[in-house]
Design a protein around this motif. Sequence first.
Motif, mmCIF file in Angstrom:
data_model
loop_
_atom_site.group_PDB
_atom_site.id
_atom_site.type_symbol
_atom_site.label_atom_id
_atom_site.label_comp_id
_atom_site.label_asym_id
_atom_site.label_seq_id
_atom_site.Cartn_x
_atom_site.Cartn_y
_atom_site.Cartn_z
ATOM 1 N N ILE A 182 -8.068 -38.663 -62.792
ATOM 2 C CA ILE A 182 -8.628 -37.875 -61.690
ATOM 3 C C ILE A 182 -7.905 -36.549 -61.552
ATOM 4 C CG2 ILE A 182 -8.801 -37.782 -59.162
ATOM 5 C CD1 ILE A 182 -9.492 -40.789 -59.295
ATOM 6 N N GLN A 183 -6.585 -36.576 -61.728
ATOM 7 C CA GLN A 183 -5.807 -35.349 -61.596
ATOM 8 C C GLN A 183 -6.176 -34.320 -62.660
ATOM 9 O OE1 GLN A 183 -1.809 -36.877 -61.605
ATOM 10 N NE2 GLN A 183 -1.732 -37.084 -59.380
ATOM 11 N N LYS A 184 -6.639 -34.788 -63.818
ATOM 12 C CA LYS A 184 -7.064 -33.876 -64.874
ATOM 13 C C LYS A 184 -8.227 -33.001 -64.402
ATOM 14 C CE LYS A 184 -5.732 -36.742 -68.837
ATOM 15 N NZ LYS A 184 -6.235 -37.545 -69.988
ATOM 16 N N VAL A 185 -9.103 -33.597 -63.601
ATOM 17 C CA VAL A 185 -10.270 -32.874 -63.092
ATOM 18 C C VAL A 185 -9.830 -31.722 -62.194
ATOM 19 C CG1 VAL A 185 -12.379 -33.078 -61.712
ATOM 20 C CG2 VAL A 185 -11.706 -34.929 -63.255
ATOM 21 N N PHE A 186 -8.709 -31.915 -61.498
ATOM 22 C CA PHE A 186 -8.292 -30.950 -60.486
ATOM 23 C C PHE A 186 -7.160 -30.033 -60.940
ATOM 24 C CE2 PHE A 186 -10.581 -34.191 -58.323
ATOM 25 C CZ PHE A 186 -11.318 -33.491 -57.382
ATOM 26 N N ASN A 187 -6.848 -30.060 -62.220
ATOM 27 C CA ASN A 187 -5.846 -29.119 -62.740
ATOM 28 C C ASN A 187 -6.307 -27.689 -62.494
ATOM 29 O OD1 ASN A 187 -4.110 -31.060 -63.659
ATOM 30 N ND2 ASN A 187 -4.812 -31.011 -65.777
ATOM 31 N N ARG A 188 -5.394 -26.871 -62.017
ATOM 32 C CA ARG A 188 -5.620 -25.449 -61.734
ATOM 33 C C ARG A 188 -6.546 -25.216 -60.542
ATOM 34 N NH1 ARG A 188 -6.645 -23.344 -67.959
ATOM 35 N NH2 ARG A 188 -4.653 -24.069 -68.807
ATOM 36 N N MET A 189 -6.909 -26.263 -59.830
ATOM 37 C CA MET A 189 -7.739 -26.097 -58.629
ATOM 38 C C MET A 189 -6.866 -26.271 -57.397
ATOM 39 S SD MET A 189 -11.238 -28.126 -59.537
ATOM 40 C CE MET A 189 -12.159 -27.764 -61.042
ATOM 41 N N ASN A 190 -6.973 -25.354 -56.490
ATOM 42 C CA ASN A 190 -6.165 -25.413 -55.277
ATOM 43 C C ASN A 190 -7.070 -25.810 -54.111
ATOM 44 O OD1 ASN A 190 -4.194 -25.159 -53.341
ATOM 45 N ND2 ASN A 190 -4.360 -22.940 -53.209
ATOM 46 N N LEU A 191 -7.260 -27.111 -53.933
ATOM 47 C CA LEU A 191 -8.172 -27.590 -52.903
ATOM 48 C C LEU A 191 -7.436 -28.130 -51.682
ATOM 49 C CD1 LEU A 191 -10.931 -29.293 -55.096
ATOM 50 C CD2 LEU A 191 -10.937 -27.035 -54.049
ATOM 51 N N VAL A 192 -6.131 -27.898 -51.632
ATOM 52 C CA VAL A 192 -5.327 -28.253 -50.460
ATOM 53 C C VAL A 192 -4.740 -26.966 -49.890
ATOM 54 C CG1 VAL A 192 -3.355 -29.552 -49.581
ATOM 55 C CG2 VAL A 192 -4.734 -30.500 -51.438
ATOM 56 N N PRO A 193 -4.963 -26.668 -48.623
ATOM 57 C CA PRO A 193 -4.382 -25.450 -48.033
ATOM 58 C C PRO A 193 -2.866 -25.430 -48.183
ATOM 59 C CG PRO A 193 -6.007 -26.417 -46.560
ATOM 60 C CD PRO A 193 -5.787 -27.412 -47.665
ATOM 61 N N ASP A 194 -2.313 -24.246 -48.411
ATOM 62 C CA ASP A 194 -0.868 -24.121 -48.607
ATOM 63 C C ASP A 194 -0.077 -24.681 -47.428
ATOM 64 O OD1 ASP A 194 -1.294 -22.919 -51.039
ATOM 65 O OD2 ASP A 194 -1.106 -20.873 -50.269
ATOM 66 N N LEU A 227 -13.869 -26.504 -51.021
ATOM 67 C CA LEU A 227 -14.815 -27.256 -51.840
ATOM 68 C C LEU A 227 -16.190 -26.595 -51.851
ATOM 69 C CD1 LEU A 227 -15.385 -29.783 -53.530
ATOM 70 C CD2 LEU A 227 -15.867 -31.017 -51.401
ATOM 71 N N SER A 228 -16.645 -26.122 -50.702
ATOM 72 C CA SER A 228 -17.951 -25.466 -50.636
ATOM 73 C C SER A 228 -17.934 -24.136 -51.380
ATOM 74 C CB SER A 228 -18.380 -25.264 -49.179
ATOM 75 O OG SER A 228 -17.478 -24.433 -48.479
ATOM 76 N N ASP A 229 -16.807 -23.412 -51.310
ATOM 77 C CA ASP A 229 -16.669 -22.172 -52.080
ATOM 78 C C ASP A 229 -16.774 -22.468 -53.575
ATOM 79 O OD1 ASP A 229 -16.343 -20.657 -49.813
ATOM 80 O OD2 ASP A 229 -14.157 -20.516 -49.972
ATOM 81 N N LEU A 230 -16.145 -23.559 -53.984
ATOM 82 C CA LEU A 230 -16.168 -23.950 -55.390
ATOM 83 C C LEU A 230 -17.584 -24.341 -55.813
ATOM 84 C CD1 LEU A 230 -13.843 -24.132 -57.457
ATOM 85 C CD2 LEU A 230 -13.775 -26.588 -57.020
ATOM 86 N N ALA A 231 -18.286 -25.026 -54.933
ATOM 87 C CA ALA A 231 -19.663 -25.428 -55.242
ATOM 88 C C ALA A 231 -20.560 -24.217 -55.448
ATOM 89 C CB ALA A 231 -20.210 -26.305 -54.113
ATOM 90 N N ARG A 232 -20.414 -23.221 -54.576
ATOM 91 C CA ARG A 232 -21.225 -22.004 -54.722
ATOM 92 C C ARG A 232 -20.855 -21.250 -55.996
ATOM 93 N NH1 ARG A 232 -20.341 -21.776 -49.116
ATOM 94 N NH2 ARG A 232 -18.615 -20.296 -49.385
ATOM 95 N N ALA A 233 -19.561 -21.207 -56.307
ATOM 96 C CA ALA A 233 -19.110 -20.505 -57.509
ATOM 97 C C ALA A 233 -19.614 -21.188 -58.775
ATOM 98 C CB ALA A 233 -17.584 -20.424 -57.528
ATOM 99 N N SER A 234 -19.796 -22.509 -58.709
ATOM 100 C CA SER A 234 -20.225 -23.269 -59.886
ATOM 101 C C SER A 234 -21.639 -22.915 -60.334
ATOM 102 C CB SER A 234 -20.134 -24.772 -59.615
ATOM 103 O OG SER A 234 -21.146 -25.193 -58.702
#
Length: 217
Positions: free
Chosen positions: A14-26, A99-106
């Motif tokens: 699962i972590q492989k899917v999220f490599n380089r994705m920042n889906l948790v606020p700093d 997540l919604s930003d990522l969906a639109r970008a996809s």
Amino acid sequence: MKVIEERRTKTIEIQKVFNRMNLVPDSLKDAGFKNFKERTGTEKSFELAKEFYRNFENVEMGYLFYGGTGAGKSHLCRAIQRSLDADGYPTLFLDWVKLSDLARASISDKNINIHAIVRAAIEVDLLVLDDIGAGHLTDYEYKTVAFPIINGRQGKKTLYTSNLDPERLEQWFSADKDGKPLDEDGRCIDRIIGSCKFVRNKATSMRRERARAQMIE
């Protein structure tokens, strides 16, 4: 031992899917139970969060923590998720806005596999979907992300946070910003109600309290 190894393998995949994705606020990267500041209005949420973590194997329902901004809802859910992750459970914390930003970008960026993200969100032992109800839901986001995840999480342990109460959240799902129908039949809220207990966090905003304390008169 076999169960632990299976969990670790699943977590790695699962972590492989999220490599380089920042889906948790700093601001929530290091959120935990130990650095959560209890305040008036957070007592019930804090106790329920700790109990949920301690009894994770036996709990049957998740929670939807709702209330004003800066009340500590996201911090507590992140604390649960990080604690379970440290124990070897496959978990995900997804900020809805990111997540919604990522969906639109996809739509235009074929390097973003939004369907793999959705599958991972469905498969994990615990999903935290943070800040649902933020912004405006679009038809694409509803059909591609929101409904598939919420529908797929039925029977699984999920935590949600929202600034909206249940009635306003149902309205958020029901139509887009232009009033175009999305979830007229209330399928999303119905599935959340069926799998989660709603908990109101009555605390005021921690950020505003800090700002007032720092004001110079």
